[in-house]
Scaffold this active site. Structure first.
Site, PDB file in Angstrom:
ATOM      1  N   ARG A 244       0.785  -1.217   0.000  1.00  0.00           N
ATOM      2  CA  ARG A 244       0.000   0.000   0.000  1.00  0.00           C
ATOM      3  C   ARG A 244       0.828   1.284   0.000  1.00  0.00           C
ATOM      4  O   ARG A 244       0.602   2.182  -0.817  1.00  0.00           O
ATOM      5  CB  ARG A 244      -0.953   0.046   1.216  1.00  0.00           C
ATOM      6  CG  ARG A 244      -2.193  -0.776   1.036  1.00  0.00           C
ATOM      7  CD  ARG A 244      -2.590  -1.406   2.346  1.00  0.00           C
ATOM      8  NE  ARG A 244      -1.630  -2.423   2.655  1.00  0.00           N
ATOM      9  CZ  ARG A 244      -1.715  -3.696   2.230  1.00  0.00           C
ATOM     10  NH1 ARG A 244      -2.763  -4.072   1.557  1.00  0.00           N
ATOM     11  NH2 ARG A 244      -0.775  -4.586   2.500  1.00  0.00           N
ATOM     12  N   THR A 245       1.760   1.380   0.935  1.00  0.00           N
ATOM     13  CA  THR A 245       2.480   2.653   1.083  1.00  0.00           C
ATOM     14  C   THR A 245       3.291   2.949  -0.178  1.00  0.00           C
ATOM     15  O   THR A 245       3.240   4.063  -0.712  1.00  0.00           O
ATOM     16  CB  THR A 245       3.399   2.604   2.321  1.00  0.00           C
ATOM     17  OG1 THR A 245       2.641   2.086   3.418  1.00  0.00           O
ATOM     18  CG2 THR A 245       3.919   3.983   2.673  1.00  0.00           C
TER      19      THR A 245
ATOM     20  N   LYS B  61      25.467  -4.150  -2.053  1.00  0.00           N
ATOM     21  CA  LYS B  61      26.941  -4.144  -2.122  1.00  0.00           C
ATOM     22  C   LYS B  61      27.534  -3.491  -0.882  1.00  0.00           C
ATOM     23  O   LYS B  61      28.728  -3.253  -0.822  1.00  0.00           O
ATOM     24  CB  LYS B  61      27.391  -3.373  -3.367  1.00  0.00           C
ATOM     25  CG  LYS B  61      26.866  -3.927  -4.668  1.00  0.00           C
ATOM     26  CD  LYS B  61      27.242  -2.995  -5.829  1.00  0.00           C
ATOM     27  CE  LYS B  61      26.357  -3.235  -7.039  1.00  0.00           C
ATOM     28  NZ  LYS B  61      26.367  -2.102  -7.954  1.00  0.00           N
TER      29      LYS B  61
ATOM     30  N   ARG C  32      11.187   3.747   3.705  1.00  0.00           N
ATOM     31  CA  ARG C  32      10.790   2.744   4.716  1.00  0.00           C
ATOM     32  C   ARG C  32      12.040   1.962   5.088  1.00  0.00           C
ATOM     33  O   ARG C  32      12.762   1.489   4.207  1.00  0.00           O
ATOM     34  CB  ARG C  32       9.703   1.808   4.201  1.00  0.00           C
ATOM     35  CG  ARG C  32       9.428   0.676   5.205  1.00  0.00           C
ATOM     36  CD  ARG C  32       8.229  -0.149   4.853  1.00  0.00           C
ATOM     37  NE  ARG C  32       6.990   0.592   5.068  1.00  0.00           N
ATOM     38  CZ  ARG C  32       5.782   0.048   4.945  1.00  0.00           C
ATOM     39  NH1 ARG C  32       5.652  -1.230   4.611  1.00  0.00           N
ATOM     40  NH2 ARG C  32       4.696   0.776   5.145  1.00  0.00           N
TER      41      ARG C  32
ATOM     42  N   HIS D  86       4.748   5.676  11.635  1.00  0.00           N
ATOM     43  CA  HIS D  86       4.307   5.572  10.236  1.00  0.00           C
ATOM     44  C   HIS D  86       3.351   6.751  10.040  1.00  0.00           C
ATOM     45  O   HIS D  86       2.140   6.582   9.933  1.00  0.00           O
ATOM     46  CB  HIS D  86       3.598   4.227  10.051  1.00  0.00           C
ATOM     47  CG  HIS D  86       3.348   3.831   8.621  1.00  0.00           C
ATOM     48  ND1 HIS D  86       3.535   4.678   7.546  1.00  0.00           N
ATOM     49  CD2 HIS D  86       2.912   2.653   8.098  1.00  0.00           C
ATOM     50  CE1 HIS D  86       3.218   4.039   6.440  1.00  0.00           C
ATOM     51  NE2 HIS D  86       2.849   2.810   6.752  1.00  0.00           N
TER      52      HIS D  86
HETATM   53  N1   CP Z   1      -0.412  -0.077   5.818  1.00  0.00           N
HETATM   54  C1   CP Z   1       0.812  -0.314   5.276  1.00  0.00           C
HETATM   55  O1   CP Z   1       1.821   0.294   5.658  1.00  0.00           O
HETATM   56  O2   CP Z   1       0.799  -1.266   4.310  1.00  0.00           O
HETATM   57  P1   CP Z   1       2.061  -1.737   3.473  1.00  0.00           P
HETATM   58  O3   CP Z   1       3.006  -2.428   4.459  1.00  0.00           O
HETATM   59  O4   CP Z   1       1.551  -2.662   2.427  1.00  0.00           O
HETATM   60  O5   CP Z   1       2.736  -0.516   2.919  1.00  0.00           O
END
Ligand code: CP
Length: 328
Positions: free
Chosen positions: A76-77, A106, A127, A155
């Site tokens: 999603r993100t 590397k 991320r 998040h």
């Molecule tokens: N909600 C969320 O962060 O989903 P993903 O891990 O798929 O990005």
């Protein structure tokens, strides 16, 4: 050879930026957002939704580039940031299929990776499995860095879309009873959303197995804020009064002892039977992915808002990208 200039720069519109309080800013933590800023973001997100519904997209960020750098898996993100940038007419460097295909494999450091990507991109979404990694990345970068999840830390963009969804679904944020269920220890979306909700007059209920309780540091913030709060192991204790049921996955990848994971992995399952006891007007939310904690037969319940929540993520991220780039 007669070399004529390719471009007449003075005749071009240039790269004017709004001074909106967000231009050039990193998005690292929900602590950056007060109510006024939240309202601004939500209003912009509603505009983004309207433009997508009306015209699929717009060239607001034409010529701009987003680097999407994901050291952990995401559906999603990562997808919603890519979709957001493309619907605004911008381009994307997608390092989202695993950093094993980049020079990280590397041995390249985060600092060098960030300093490289900022040579190409106007904004970086990161991320990373370590708490504080986004803040570190921001200290290396001269372009805005957006935290897309730093380990069990925060998040923030997820929490913005969560809060936006609650307001959208229920028409208000004040006076709500919010129950969070599942992995409250490792679930960074729970940590960020809890902090955001402390700005509102809400009641909070935390439902988890003993070993997955909300971290003490966050619970202390809740207590210091004077919010009505209780902890329980039982969904039955909260289901009848909850306006929001925020369900989360038990995060197997965060456990060092997999035997402990096995003990708690199926602790909760929201079913149509349980939903019969919930209010008629309430919402069931989940940051997703789910691995069994909401039964698929709940999906057709109009109160199941998790896929609408997913869609809102794109509008919120369109708003944030346009804002940090000074275009909204
Ligand atoms: N909600 C969320 O962060 O989903 P993903 O891990 O798929 O990005």
């Amino acid at each position: 050879m007669n070399l004529k200039p390719l471009f007449d720069l003075e005749a071009m519109p240039g790269n004017e930026r709004h001074d909106n309080g967000f231009t050039g800013q990193d998005i690292l933590s929900v602590s950056q957002f007060d109510k006024e800023k939240l309202s601004y973001i939500f209003e912009r997100a509603r505009e983004m939704r309207a433009v997508v519904k009306h015209a699929s997209g717009v060239d607001l960020l034409k010529g701009h580039v987003l680097a999407c750098l994901f050291y952990e898996p995401s559906t999603r993100t990562s997808s919603s940031f890519i979709a957001a940038m493309e619907r605004l007419g911008g381009g994307v460097i997608p390092i989202t299929q695993g950093v094993q295909f980049s020079s990280v494999s590397k041995g390249e450091t985060l600092a060098d990776t960030i300093r490289t990507l900022e040579q190409y991109a106007d904004v970086i979404v990161l991320r990373h499995p370590e708490i504080g990694s986004a803040k570190a990345a921001a200290s290396y970068a001269s372009v805005p860095v957006i935290n897309a999840g730093d380990g069990t830390g925060e998040h923030p963009t997820q929490s913005l879309l969560d809060l936006f969804t609650i307001q959208d679904e229920l028409g208000r944020l004040e006076g709500l009873k919010v129950a969070m269920i599942g992995d409250l220890r490792y679930g960074r979306t729970v940590h960020s959303l809890t902090k955001l909700l402390l700005q509102y007059d809400v009641s909070l209920r935390f439902v988890s197995p003993e070993i997955l309780r909300l971290p003490l540091a966050i619970m202390n913030q809740v207590i210091d804020a004077g919010v009505d709060v209780r902890e329980t192991h039982e969904v039955a204790d909260v289901i009848e009064n909850a306006d929001v049921l925020y369900v989360t996955r038990v995060q197997k990848e965060r456990f060092t002892d997999l035997a402990q994971y096995e003990e708690v992995k199926e602790f909760y399952k929201i079913t149509p039977e349980i939903m019969k006891r919930a209010k008629e007007k309430m919402v069931v939310m989940h940051p997703l992915p789910r691995v069994g904690e909401i039964h698929y037969t709940v999906d057709s319940d109009p109160r199941a808002a998790y896929f609408r929540q997913v869609q809102n993520g794109m509008y919120i991220r369109m708003a944030l990208l346009a804002m940090v780039l000074g275009k909204a």
